[in-house]
Design a protein around this motif. Structure first.
Motif, mmCIF file in Angstrom:
data_model
loop_
_atom_site.group_PDB
_atom_site.id
_atom_site.type_symbol
_atom_site.label_atom_id
_atom_site.label_comp_id
_atom_site.label_asym_id
_atom_site.label_seq_id
_atom_site.Cartn_x
_atom_site.Cartn_y
_atom_site.Cartn_z
ATOM 1 N N UNK A 103 2.356 -27.765 0.558
ATOM 2 C CA UNK A 103 2.205 -26.684 -0.414
ATOM 3 C C UNK A 103 0.844 -26.005 -0.287
ATOM 4 N N UNK A 104 -0.190 -26.743 0.089
ATOM 5 C CA UNK A 104 -1.521 -26.151 0.245
ATOM 6 C C UNK A 104 -1.492 -25.010 1.252
ATOM 7 N N UNK A 105 -0.718 -25.173 2.310
ATOM 8 C CA UNK A 105 -0.649 -24.147 3.349
ATOM 9 C C UNK A 105 0.436 -23.112 3.047
ATOM 10 N N UNK A 106 1.663 -23.596 2.886
ATOM 11 C CA UNK A 106 2.808 -22.675 2.816
ATOM 12 C C UNK A 106 2.851 -21.851 1.540
ATOM 13 N N UNK A 107 2.258 -22.361 0.457
ATOM 14 C CA UNK A 107 2.299 -21.615 -0.809
ATOM 15 C C UNK A 107 0.905 -21.283 -1.330
ATOM 16 N N UNK A 108 0.102 -22.305 -1.610
ATOM 17 C CA UNK A 108 -1.183 -22.060 -2.278
ATOM 18 C C UNK A 108 -2.118 -21.217 -1.417
ATOM 19 N N UNK A 109 -2.216 -21.554 -0.133
ATOM 20 C CA UNK A 109 -3.093 -20.777 0.738
ATOM 21 C C UNK A 109 -2.614 -19.350 0.910
ATOM 22 N N UNK A 110 -1.306 -19.187 1.072
ATOM 23 C CA UNK A 110 -0.735 -17.839 1.193
ATOM 24 C C UNK A 110 -0.975 -17.034 -0.071
ATOM 25 N N UNK A 111 -0.785 -17.660 -1.226
ATOM 26 C CA UNK A 111 -1.035 -16.989 -2.496
ATOM 27 C C UNK A 111 -2.509 -16.615 -2.643
ATOM 28 N N UNK A 112 -3.391 -17.551 -2.290
ATOM 29 C CA UNK A 112 -4.832 -17.309 -2.403
ATOM 30 C C UNK A 112 -5.253 -16.122 -1.543
ATOM 31 N N UNK A 113 -4.783 -16.099 -0.306
ATOM 32 C CA UNK A 113 -5.127 -14.986 0.590
ATOM 33 C C UNK A 113 -4.594 -13.663 0.046
ATOM 34 N N UNK A 114 -3.365 -13.677 -0.436
ATOM 35 C CA UNK A 114 -2.767 -12.456 -0.975
ATOM 36 C C UNK A 114 -3.581 -11.922 -2.144
ATOM 37 N N UNK A 115 -3.994 -12.805 -3.044
ATOM 38 C CA UNK A 115 -4.804 -12.385 -4.193
ATOM 39 C C UNK A 115 -6.118 -11.742 -3.757
ATOM 40 N N UNK A 116 -6.686 -12.223 -2.677
ATOM 41 C CA UNK A 116 -7.971 -11.687 -2.207
ATOM 42 C C UNK A 116 -7.815 -10.355 -1.482
ATOM 43 N N UNK A 117 -6.610 -10.096 -0.981
ATOM 44 C CA UNK A 117 -6.344 -8.834 -0.288
ATOM 45 C C UNK A 117 -5.962 -7.728 -1.272
ATOM 46 N N UNK A 118 -5.311 -8.084 -2.364
ATOM 47 C CA UNK A 118 -4.849 -7.072 -3.315
ATOM 48 C C UNK A 118 -5.977 -6.164 -3.813
ATOM 49 N N UNK A 119 -7.167 -6.681 -4.185
ATOM 50 C CA UNK A 119 -8.229 -5.758 -4.622
ATOM 51 C C UNK A 119 -8.641 -4.755 -3.553
ATOM 52 N N UNK A 120 -8.583 -5.151 -2.294
ATOM 53 C CA UNK A 120 -8.890 -4.219 -1.206
ATOM 54 C C UNK A 120 -7.874 -3.080 -1.203
ATOM 55 N N UNK A 121 -6.608 -3.438 -1.354
ATOM 56 C CA UNK A 121 -5.553 -2.420 -1.346
ATOM 57 C C UNK A 121 -5.599 -1.564 -2.603
ATOM 58 N N UNK A 122 -5.899 -2.170 -3.721
ATOM 59 C CA UNK A 122 -6.031 -1.379 -4.957
ATOM 60 C C UNK A 122 -7.138 -0.347 -4.825
ATOM 61 N N UNK A 123 -8.263 -0.737 -4.235
ATOM 62 C CA UNK A 123 -9.409 0.166 -4.118
ATOM 63 C C UNK A 123 -9.088 1.376 -3.245
ATOM 64 N N UNK A 124 -8.250 1.179 -2.216
ATOM 65 C CA UNK A 124 -7.911 2.300 -1.339
ATOM 66 C C UNK A 124 -6.639 3.024 -1.779
ATOM 67 N N UNK A 125 -5.950 2.449 -2.777
ATOM 68 C CA UNK A 125 -4.791 3.119 -3.358
ATOM 69 C C UNK A 125 -3.486 2.924 -2.637
ATOM 70 N N UNK A 126 -3.421 1.950 -1.719
ATOM 71 C CA UNK A 126 -2.169 1.727 -0.981
ATOM 72 C C UNK A 126 -2.263 0.401 -0.228
ATOM 73 N N UNK A 127 -1.083 -0.056 0.240
ATOM 74 C CA UNK A 127 -1.043 -1.248 1.075
ATOM 75 C C UNK A 127 0.353 -1.836 1.124
ATOM 76 N N UNK A 128 0.562 -2.712 2.090
ATOM 77 C CA UNK A 128 1.833 -3.421 2.201
ATOM 78 C C UNK A 128 1.557 -4.908 2.421
ATOM 79 N N UNK A 129 2.246 -5.715 1.638
ATOM 80 C CA UNK A 129 2.150 -7.170 1.751
ATOM 81 C C UNK A 129 3.520 -7.660 2.203
ATOM 82 N N UNK A 130 3.575 -8.166 3.419
ATOM 83 C CA UNK A 130 4.827 -8.656 3.985
ATOM 84 C C UNK A 130 4.710 -10.169 4.149
ATOM 85 N N UNK A 131 5.677 -10.895 3.621
ATOM 86 C CA UNK A 131 5.645 -12.353 3.674
ATOM 87 C C UNK A 131 6.853 -12.869 4.431
ATOM 88 N N UNK A 132 6.596 -13.739 5.396
ATOM 89 C CA UNK A 132 7.668 -14.335 6.184
ATOM 90 C C UNK A 132 8.169 -15.582 5.462
#
Length: 276
Positions: A103-132
């Motif tokens: 879970x640390x890798x497949x869920x928690x780490x993926x979630x953590x990374x996504x949360x850290x990327x969202x502010x970058x996308x919010x600041x530029x006004x766009x983005x795509x988050x694709x999860x395999x």
């Protein structure tokens, strides 16, 4: 038109490596991350931008985000959450630590990374988050309880994120492959050997007759197996379509199981999945 950028996890081989190379060839600026520096060095020799990112390590995620910001000036067009591993074994034989590790890798780490990327996308006004995700995020399969649990959880978390991002220009998308040529079986062996005491299990005979053969014997491609390029083709659509879909199925089994989950009662679905 400005060059689009994407951060991809799990690029040492398989789906991630194919996606990194294909998107680079299409003109994307690709940040192809791997857990080990040796794999990153190999990708850099191919001309890709690559640096370490270990989803199990919060400090590694911090460092990777800092590296990304320094290289782009604080922008990112897309994130492809691909990094994951498998841990085979019967559910009753999985200790708590085994589930915690996957879970640390497949869920928690993926979630953590996504949360850290969202502010970058919010600041530029766009983005795509694709999860395999996986067909095993739609239906269960015996001996794969740990992996199935992470993918079911990832599906739920991603679905909620998609709902919550409505009204923004950040699209949240799932890709759900079935059998794809990769190293996931071989890479799962050390995790199995570390955590599963199969010889002490009441299912020891079942392990010998089923899982051990599949795990340790190379028997060629699975039925309906496709190359990683099949996933990359759907990733390109998810990234470049003006109006991407919420889900992209890859391989015949995913299409069949997606349909079966919608129309069959649980007992019938259990029977179908059990028959393989």
């Amino acid at each position: 038109m400005a060059q689009r950028s994407i951060l991809i996890t799990g690029c040492s081989s398989g789906i991630g490596a194919d996606a990194a190379r294909a998107l680079h060839a299409r003109g994307w600026r690709v940040f192809a991350t791997c857990r080990r520096e040796t794999d990153c060095a190999r990708l850099r020799e191919e001309g890709l931008e690559s640096f370490p990112l270990d989803l199990a390590d919060e400090d590694s995620i911090d460092t990777a985000i800092d590296e990304l910001r320094s290289r782009t000036g604080g922008g990112l067009d897309a994130l492809y959450n691909n990094g994951a591993f498998a841990l085979p074994g019967a559910v009753e034989d999985l200790p708590r630590g085994a589930l915690r590790e996957i879970f640390e890798v497949n869920l928690f780490g993926t979630h953590d990374l996504t949360r850290r990327v969202i502010p970058i996308m919010r600041a530029q006004g766009r983005g795509r988050i694709v999860t395999c995700s996986s067909v095993l995020g739609l239906v269960p399969l015996k001996w794969r309880g740990a992996y199935v649990a992470t993918k079911f959880a990832l599906e739920g978390l991603t679905d909620v994120l998609r709902l919550e991002m409505r009204g923004t220009d950040i699209d949240v998308i799932l890709i759900e492959p079935g059998p794809i040529t990769s190293n996931i079986r071989v890479n799962s062996i050390p995790h199995f050997e570390r955590w599963v005491d199969w010889q002490a299990s009441p299912r020891a005979d079942q392990y010998r007759g089923s899982l051990l053969k599949r795990l340790y014997e190379s028997r060629g491609p699975d039925r309906f197996e496709l190359p990683p390029a099949a996933v990359t083709a759907k990733l390109v659509r998810a990234l470049e379509s003006p109006r991407p879909r919420a889900r992209y199925y890859v391989t015949t089994p995913t299409h069949l199981m997606g349909l079966a989950r919608r129309i069959l009662p649980t007992a019938a679905l259990d029977w179908l999945v059990d028959k393989g």
